[in-house]
Design a protein around this motif. Structure first.
Motif, short mmCIF file in Angstrom:
data_model
loop_
_atom_site.label_atom_id
_atom_site.label_comp_id
_atom_site.label_asym_id
_atom_site.label_seq_id
_atom_site.Cartn_x
_atom_site.Cartn_y
_atom_site.Cartn_z
N VAL A 10 5.67 71.79 6.73
CA VAL A 10 4.24 72.11 6.70
C VAL A 10 3.56 71.56 7.95
O VAL A 10 2.69 72.21 8.54
N ALA A 11 3.96 70.36 8.37
CA ALA A 11 3.41 69.79 9.61
C ALA A 11 3.82 70.64 10.81
O ALA A 11 3.03 70.84 11.74
N GLN A 12 5.04 71.14 10.79
CA GLN A 12 5.50 72.00 11.89
C GLN A 12 4.64 73.26 12.00
O GLN A 12 4.20 73.63 13.09
N VAL A 13 4.39 73.90 10.87
CA VAL A 13 3.58 75.12 10.87
C VAL A 13 2.13 74.82 11.23
O VAL A 13 1.49 75.56 11.99
N SER A 14 1.59 73.73 10.71
CA SER A 14 0.20 73.37 10.99
C SER A 14 -0.01 73.10 12.47
O SER A 14 -1.00 73.56 13.06
N ALA B 31 5.12 75.76 20.04
CA ALA B 31 4.81 76.48 18.80
C ALA B 31 6.00 77.30 18.33
O ALA B 31 6.32 77.33 17.14
N SER B 32 6.68 77.96 19.25
CA SER B 32 7.83 78.79 18.86
C SER B 32 8.97 77.92 18.32
O SER B 32 9.65 78.30 17.36
N ILE B 33 9.18 76.75 18.92
CA ILE B 33 10.23 75.85 18.44
C ILE B 33 9.89 75.31 17.05
O ILE B 33 10.74 75.26 16.15
N LEU B 34 8.64 74.90 16.86
CA LEU B 34 8.22 74.36 15.56
C LEU B 34 8.37 75.40 14.45
O LEU B 34 8.86 75.09 13.36
N LEU B 35 7.96 76.63 14.72
CA LEU B 35 8.04 77.67 13.70
C LEU B 35 9.49 78.04 13.42
O LEU B 35 9.84 78.40 12.28
N THR B 36 10.35 77.96 14.42
CA THR B 36 11.78 78.20 14.20
C THR B 36 12.38 77.12 13.32
O THR B 36 13.17 77.40 12.41
N SER C 63 8.04 81.87 8.24
CA SER C 63 7.16 81.87 9.41
C SER C 63 7.44 83.05 10.33
O SER C 63 7.04 83.05 11.49
N LEU C 64 8.09 84.08 9.82
CA LEU C 64 8.46 85.22 10.65
C LEU C 64 7.23 85.94 11.20
O LEU C 64 7.22 86.36 12.37
N ASP C 65 6.21 86.10 10.39
CA ASP C 65 5.01 86.79 10.86
C ASP C 65 4.38 86.05 12.03
O ASP C 65 3.94 86.67 13.02
N MET C 66 4.35 84.73 11.95
CA MET C 66 3.80 83.93 13.03
C MET C 66 4.67 84.03 14.28
O MET C 66 4.17 84.09 15.40
N LEU C 67 5.99 84.05 14.08
CA LEU C 67 6.90 84.19 15.21
C LEU C 67 6.73 85.56 15.88
O LEU C 67 6.81 85.67 17.11
N HIS C 68 6.50 86.59 15.07
CA HIS C 68 6.27 87.92 15.64
C HIS C 68 4.99 87.94 16.47
O HIS C 68 4.94 88.58 17.54
N ARG C 69 3.95 87.23 16.01
CA ARG C 69 2.71 87.17 16.77
C ARG C 69 2.91 86.42 18.08
O ARG C 69 2.34 86.81 19.12
N ILE D 212 11.07 83.44 24.83
CA ILE D 212 11.82 84.61 24.37
C ILE D 212 13.20 84.19 23.87
O ILE D 212 13.69 84.70 22.85
N ARG D 213 13.82 83.25 24.54
CA ARG D 213 15.14 82.77 24.11
C ARG D 213 15.06 82.12 22.73
O ARG D 213 15.92 82.36 21.88
N VAL D 214 14.04 81.31 22.53
CA VAL D 214 13.86 80.65 21.23
C VAL D 214 13.61 81.71 20.15
O VAL D 214 14.18 81.65 19.05
N LEU D 215 12.78 82.68 20.46
CA LEU D 215 12.47 83.74 19.47
C LEU D 215 13.70 84.56 19.13
O LEU D 215 13.90 84.91 17.97
N LEU D 216 14.51 84.85 20.11
CA LEU D 216 15.73 85.63 19.84
C LEU D 216 16.68 84.85 18.94
O LEU D 216 17.31 85.42 18.04
N LEU D 217 16.77 83.54 19.17
CA LEU D 217 17.63 82.71 18.32
C LEU D 217 17.07 82.62 16.90
O LEU D 217 17.83 82.64 15.92
N SER D 218 15.76 82.52 16.78
CA SER D 218 15.16 82.35 15.45
C SER D 218 15.25 83.61 14.61
O SER D 218 15.32 83.55 13.39
N MET D 219 15.27 84.76 15.26
CA MET D 219 15.25 86.02 14.53
C MET D 219 16.62 86.67 14.43
O MET D 219 16.74 87.76 13.88
N SER D 220 17.62 86.01 14.97
CA SER D 220 18.97 86.59 14.93
C SER D 220 19.64 86.36 13.57
O SER D 220 19.22 85.52 12.80
#
Length: 264
Positions: free
Chosen positions: A178-182, A209-214, A223-229, A256-264
């Protein structure tokens, strides 16, 4: 003469496979409040007037007990609709502060939200800053004198500025999702609204932000919607910088690298 009869499937918090036909034992505990008036007719102390007296008076080093007591005291009514007297018996803010100062990440997350909501008095700035620096002197979000948050009873000292450092410690050192997302949400809000940020500061914010949401995603937080944004924001940023999408330069972006890893 008291007794309890129950079946295997009504035990709260226990998931028992009905195929496991094994003997089980249940521990039933009764709490009795015996702290009424004494023979001298003195008034009841606070322990005898609240609904959950066993929560009161946690040990000085009991950060968990302080957090539980603060959390319980924030309820406004009991299940039967009666007033929760525990609410008037303690100060949840001071309990959260004391617990957070001992490194309790649950209290830090709650205290961070209270700071962000503007309900923490500004005279608590020094207290919060001091324990955050004592726990981690390298916390990058702790406001200092140079950033306009000075010590003492200075009107510039605003506790809203301590939400991010509280969430940062809970997110990084405690893995609190929750702290990560906040923190990620607050960083992206600042990214979108603060016109004084440098390019480097913006790049750092969106990467954090991308690392925390991952991290939160890997702990079960959706947190996929937030990662997509964030992906859309980063693509827009790279496009404004003249980066072709897709291209080698595009895929070299740390975000982009972090996002690709999180969504793979």
């Amino acid at each position: 003469g008291d007794g309890v009869v129950h079946t295997f499937d009504i035990l709260h918090g226990v998931d028992v496979d009905p195929r496991l036909n094994q003997p089980r034992t249940s521990l039933i505990v009764w709490f009795t409040d015996c702290s009424g008036n004494d023979a001298g007719g003195e008034e009841k102390d606070v322990n005898s007037s609240v609904n959950q007296p066993w929560l009161l008076n946690p040990a000085e080093d009991d950060d968990i007990g302080k957090f539980v007591l603060a959390l319980a005291s924030e309820k406004t009514v009991e299940e039967d609709g009666s007033h929760l007297k525990l609410k008037g018996a303690v100060d949840p803010l001071q309990l959260y502060i004391s617990s957070a100062a001992q490194g309790n990440v649950f209290s830090m997350t709650a205290l961070g939200q209270m700071c962000d909501d503007g309900v923490v008095p500004d005279d608590q700035c020094d207290v919060i800053r001091d324990f955050l620096l004592a726990l981690d002197s390298s916390n990058p979000f702790v406001p200092n004198v140079e950033s306009g948050v000075s010590r003492g009873n200075n009107p510039q000292c605003k506790c809203e500025g301590f939400a991010n450092p509280l969430w940062y410690h809970a997110a990084i050192h405690g893995g609190h999702r929750v702290a990560q997302v906040s923190l990620a949400d607050n960083l992206m809000l600042q990214y979108m609204t603060d016109q004084n940020l440098t390019v480097e500061e913006k790049e750092s914010m969106i990467l954090i932000a991308s690392i925390l949401l991952t991290q939160a995603l890997h702990q079960g937080y959706n947190s996929l919607d937030m990662l997509h944004r964030i992906r859309d924001v980063e693509c827009s940023r790279l496009g404004d910088a003249g980066v072709e999408i897709p291209s080698e330069a595009f895929f070299e972006s740390a975000v982009i690298r972090v996002l690709l890893l999180s969504m793979s």
